[in-house]
Design an enzyme around this catalytic site. Structure first.
Site, PDB file in Angstrom:
ATOM      1  N   CYS A  55      23.683 -38.740  57.058  1.00 36.90           N
ATOM      2  CA  CYS A  55      22.331 -38.279  56.749  1.00 36.90           C
ATOM      3  C   CYS A  55      22.357 -37.223  55.653  1.00 36.90           C
ATOM      4  O   CYS A  55      21.476 -37.178  54.793  1.00 36.90           O
ATOM      5  CB  CYS A  55      21.669 -37.759  58.012  1.00 36.90           C
ATOM      6  SG  CYS A  55      21.516 -39.059  59.271  1.00 36.90           S
ATOM      7  N   HIS A  62      20.081 -43.276  62.231  1.00 35.58           N
ATOM      8  CA  HIS A  62      19.913 -41.931  62.762  1.00 35.58           C
ATOM      9  C   HIS A  62      18.463 -41.521  62.477  1.00 35.58           C
ATOM     10  O   HIS A  62      17.764 -42.178  61.700  1.00 35.58           O
ATOM     11  CB  HIS A  62      20.890 -40.978  62.066  1.00 35.58           C
ATOM     12  CG  HIS A  62      22.286 -41.010  62.632  1.00 35.58           C
ATOM     13  ND1 HIS A  62      23.257 -40.115  62.251  1.00 35.58           N
ATOM     14  CD2 HIS A  62      22.856 -41.812  63.552  1.00 35.58           C
ATOM     15  CE1 HIS A  62      24.376 -40.363  62.920  1.00 35.58           C
ATOM     16  NE2 HIS A  62      24.165 -41.392  63.715  1.00 35.58           N
ATOM     17  N   SER A  77      21.146 -30.787  63.355  1.00 34.81           N
ATOM     18  CA  SER A  77      21.909 -30.662  62.109  1.00 34.81           C
ATOM     19  C   SER A  77      22.384 -32.045  61.630  1.00 34.81           C
ATOM     20  O   SER A  77      22.957 -32.812  62.396  1.00 34.81           O
ATOM     21  CB  SER A  77      23.101 -29.745  62.382  1.00 34.81           C
ATOM     22  OG  SER A  77      23.875 -29.549  61.225  1.00 34.81           O
ATOM     23  N   CYS A 132      24.328 -35.171  60.215  1.00 32.25           N
ATOM     24  CA  CYS A 132      25.720 -35.643  60.096  1.00 32.25           C
ATOM     25  C   CYS A 132      26.050 -35.951  58.641  1.00 32.25           C
ATOM     26  O   CYS A 132      25.193 -35.869  57.755  1.00 32.25           O
ATOM     27  CB  CYS A 132      25.913 -36.892  60.949  1.00 32.25           C
ATOM     28  SG  CYS A 132      25.297 -38.406  60.154  1.00 32.25           S
ATOM     29  N   GLU A 181      17.123 -39.143  60.717  1.00 32.46           N
ATOM     30  CA  GLU A 181      16.820 -38.846  59.315  1.00 32.46           C
ATOM     31  C   GLU A 181      16.754 -40.131  58.491  1.00 32.46           C
ATOM     32  O   GLU A 181      15.898 -40.287  57.608  1.00 32.46           O
ATOM     33  CB  GLU A 181      17.894 -37.914  58.728  1.00 32.46           C
ATOM     34  CG  GLU A 181      18.039 -36.573  59.448  1.00 32.46           C
ATOM     35  CD  GLU A 181      19.081 -36.607  60.568  1.00 32.46           C
ATOM     36  OE1 GLU A 181      19.196 -37.627  61.283  1.00 32.46           O
ATOM     37  OE2 GLU A 181      19.779 -35.598  60.729  1.00 32.46           O
TER      38      GLU A 181
END
Lengths: 146, 146
Positions: free
Chosen positions: B83, B51, B78, B80, B53
């Site tokens: 992350c 992802h 936002s 998950c 991040e």
């Protein structure tokens, strides 16, 4: 069944140790078949995210949600917040943990979100971690963000 | 300050989109300096764990805990559970989120554990996600384990 897959996770941990790495291994199992095998690669790849469980998930590759939701993740050590978060993201319903005496991760969070968490307290897993933590405390602390 | 780093995260999201990937980007910032820039690489690398991040953390490389604890993670969407778990693992105390209307991750968990969570509701971040979710709902669902 547990024995076979936990042994595969331990074999990964030992591969990591032989490479000079942190001895934590994991396998992702779907209906009795291993989809991904992994071990911690902080040292080997200079990685901040490849814990054993993350490496097993990565090596399993892109999978549909339906597969994760029928899978079991085996790991030699209690999963940290990152790895537990990955388990939650993919809805892996069942985690088998080699031991949680050396380190206890987010088992309670997994349980609270409806996951099944089994801790084997395997002496081999404990021995691998105890020895590593004694020999390389700085590396171990780095791996868990301390 | 926010603007500059959120813009860097958006630039990462747009790089991902241009590569045919999922348009989510992130940067890890320590004392006003970007240590790692990342974007979602599910499509590009067949990755289940990169992802935006996670990619930013990975590209920042191995860091001592003291650095993470003074850092801010910027992300266009936002974070998950995975992350957010990585943020908890490393004790990153402050997360700036581009938007949480398209998807709301584990902001409450981060807050409950003492993290500072700021949501900007940036229209550009929202537009990127809204368009992507409309065009590729299957890919989006895969990315969040649905």
């Amino acid at each position: 069944m547990h024995d076979e897959f936990l042994r595969a996770a331990i074999a990964e941990a030992e591969s990591g140790l032989a490479e000079g790495g942190i001895p934590i291994g994991s396998v992702l199992v779907h209906r009795g078949r291993i989809l991904g095998r992994g071990h911690n690669r902080r040292v080997q790849q200079g990685s901040a995210i490849l814990h054993g469980e993350m490496d097993a998930l990565e090596r399993a590759g892109r999978l549909p949600a339906s597969i994760y939701r029928e899978s079991v993740l085996y790991t030699t050590l209690s999963p940290c917040a990152m790895c537990s978060g990955a388990i939650l993201l993919y809805g892996i319903p069942h985690v088998v943990i080699g031991e949680n005496l050396s380190f206890k991760g987010e088992e309670e969070l997994l349980h609270a979100r409806g996951g099944r968490v089994e801790v084997v307290q395997d002496p081999h897993c404990q021995m691998l971690m105890r020895r590593f933590m004694e020999e390389q405390p700085g590396l171990w602390n780095e791996d868990i963000g301390i």
